[in-house]
Design a protein around this motif. Sequence first.
Motif, PDB file in Angstrom:
ATOM      1  N   ASP A 158      -6.547-129.164  -6.016  1.00 51.95           N
ATOM      2  CA  ASP A 158      -5.143-129.299  -6.395  1.00 51.95           C
ATOM      3  C   ASP A 158      -4.476-127.938  -6.164  1.00 51.95           C
ATOM      4  OD1 ASP A 158      -2.791-130.118  -7.527  1.00 51.95           O
ATOM      5  OD2 ASP A 158      -3.503-130.101  -9.600  1.00 51.95           O
ATOM      6  N   TYR A 177      -3.740-131.111 -14.866  1.00 51.56           N
ATOM      7  CA  TYR A 177      -2.541-131.006 -15.712  1.00 51.56           C
ATOM      8  C   TYR A 177      -1.275-131.230 -14.895  1.00 51.56           C
ATOM      9  CZ  TYR A 177      -5.726-129.103 -19.158  1.00 51.56           C
ATOM     10  OH  TYR A 177      -6.761-128.956 -20.020  1.00 51.56           O
ATOM     11  N   SER A 226      -0.734-133.039  -8.669  1.00 48.06           N
ATOM     12  CA  SER A 226      -1.736-133.189  -9.725  1.00 48.06           C
ATOM     13  C   SER A 226      -1.792-134.650 -10.194  1.00 48.06           C
ATOM     14  CB  SER A 226      -1.408-132.267 -10.905  1.00 48.06           C
ATOM     15  OG  SER A 226      -1.225-130.950 -10.435  1.00 48.06           O
ATOM     16  N   THR A 283       0.928-125.990 -11.577  1.00 46.43           N
ATOM     17  CA  THR A 283      -0.374-125.594 -11.020  1.00 46.43           C
ATOM     18  C   THR A 283      -0.206-124.242 -10.320  1.00 46.43           C
ATOM     19  OG1 THR A 283      -0.787-127.941 -10.685  1.00 46.43           O
ATOM     20  CG2 THR A 283      -2.300-126.426  -9.599  1.00 46.43           C
TER      21      THR A 283
END
Length: 479
Positions: free
Chosen positions: A346, A317, A303, A325
Motif C-alpha cells: 500500500d 488504515y 488502502s 498512508t
Amino acid sequence: MRIVKIFRRMEATCFLWKPVVLPTFTKGLLDRVSYRQCNLLSRSHVGSRYYRIQVFCSNSSSTSSKDEILDQRFLQLLKQNATRKAYDLVLSHVSSGEQLEESFRRKFIKKLSSAGRADLGYELYRAFFSTSESCDPTLLLSIWKTVDRQQHSPLVERIIEELEGWLNSSLKEESPSASEEDGKYSVGVQVCVQLCSYYIQQGNVARSLSYVYRLQSMKPWVNTSTVNKLLSIYSKAKCLQGLYATIEMKKRCNIASDSDTNTLLAGAFVKEIHFVTGAVSMETLPKPLPEVAFVGKSNVGKSSLLNLLVNNYSIAYTSKTPGKTQQLNYFIVNRSQEDKKFFLVDLPGYGYARVSKEMRDKWVDLIRDYLEHRKCLKVLFHLIDASQGLSQEDRYFIEFLLTSNVLDRYHAVLTKMDKCTKSKDVIVKSIQSELVALGFPFEVVIIPTSVKQRWGSEDLWLALKPLLLDKKSSSRPSA
Ligand SMILES: Nc1nc2c(ncn2[C@@H]2O[C@H](COP(=O)(O)OP(=O)(O)OP(=O)(O)O)[C@@H](O)[C@H]2O)c(=O)[nH]1
Ligand SMILES: [Mg+2]
C-alpha cells in the motif's frame, strides 16, 4: 342421528355427525382434515364436545389407501432400522402387480438412501424408473448425495455414468433459450456442480474443469448460488485453476456477486495476511517476494481497495483525510505457504495530501524509485477516482509510467464507482480512450470497483492470475 356437515375432500367424503354446534377451532381442524386424519378423529373428541366423523366413501381409487398403508409399514420398518425389510416390502408390493403412485416411489427411494442404504435406494430406482433410455437425474442426484464415499464407490461410478450420459444426450451444448425446458436445465446445472466436486476430489482437475466450462452453455440457469458453491468446492480443494475457471465462467455468464461471493473469493486466495513493515526508503524494503502494489493519488482509495481484495476491512488504515498512508506498507499474504506467499504493498498517494510539500516530494521520489527499481513488483494497480476522472497529477504520473519499464505490469482500476451517475461502460470507455490519447501502446484493461458497495474484487483476482497460477510468466508480454 343428524348429519351436521359434509366435507368433500380429494381423498374422501366425510360426514360429520353430532354435536350440532362445533367449537371454532375444531372447524378449522376439519377444514384441513385428510383421509387418514378422519380415521383418527372418528376415534377422538376435541374439548368437551364429542363428535363423530364417518368416511362414507373414498373419492380416489383404493390404491391410494393401499399406498398409505404401505407407506406406514415402510416407515415403521425404517424406524426399526430394518432397511432391507422395508426395501423387500416395497418390492414385493410392486411385484405382486399392485400399482404404486409416483410420489410414493420417489419417497421410498429417497428415504432408503438417506437411511444409509443408497445401494437399496438405487436398486428401487432401477426397478421403478430407469429403462435403458430413461434417466431421472434428480433422483440420481439425491441418491448420490447420500452415498458414503468410502463404501459405495462402484455405485457412485454407476450413477455418474448415467448422469453424464443424460447430460450428453438430453442437454444441448449450444446456448439454449431461457424458456426452453427450464426444469431440465436447472437440474443440469446441479449435475455439473456435483460432477465438478466429484472429479476435483478424485484429483482429476481437467475433467472437473470441463464441467465448469459446460456451465457456460447453461447461462440462463446459472446463478450466484451456483458460483458460490463452485468457489467453495475449489477453495476446499485448494485448486486455483478451479477458482479461476469459476471466476471466468461467472464473468462470461454475467452473474452478480453477493457478500458470500466476496468472502469465499478472499478466503480461497488468502489463508492469512499480516502487516510486515512500513518502509520509508529503498534501503528499508523487505527481502524480495512477488509483489502487488497499489498506487494512485492521495485519497483515491488505495488502502480501502487492498482491504476489499482480502475482505478484511481493518488490515490497512483508511481515512477521509488525504495523506493517511505515509510509508510503503507491506502486507504478507499466505506467509506459511512457500509457493503461494506474496506481498501486497500500500503506497503513499501522490498529489494533494495534508502534509508538507517537502514530504510530498519525498514520497513522489520514493514511489518513482520503487517503481523503477523493484524487480519483484509483478502487478501494479493504478487507481483512478471514477467520480473525478483523470486529474492533472494522474496525467503526470502516467507520463512517467510511459517512460518506465513497469507498463507490462500495469492495470488501471477505477475506484468509487458508486459515486458515478453515468453507466459503468461509458465511464470505462472514456477513461480507456484518455489513456490511449496519453500514449499507451495497448488498450488498457480497466477494472471498475466500489469498496462502498463491495464489488470488483474478482477482477482484481483475475489480474493476479499469472502471478498466482504461474509465477514464471507473471508479466504481460511487452507491446
Ligand atoms: N464512496 C466510496 N468511498 C470510498 C471508496 N473507496 C474508498 N472510499 C473512501 O475514500 C476515502 C479514502 O480512502 P483510503 O483508502 O484511505 O484512500 P487512500 O488512497 O489510501 O488515501 P491515502 O492513504 O491518504 O493516500 C475513505 O473515506 C474511504 O472510505 C469507494 O469505493 N466508494
Ligand atoms: Mg492509504
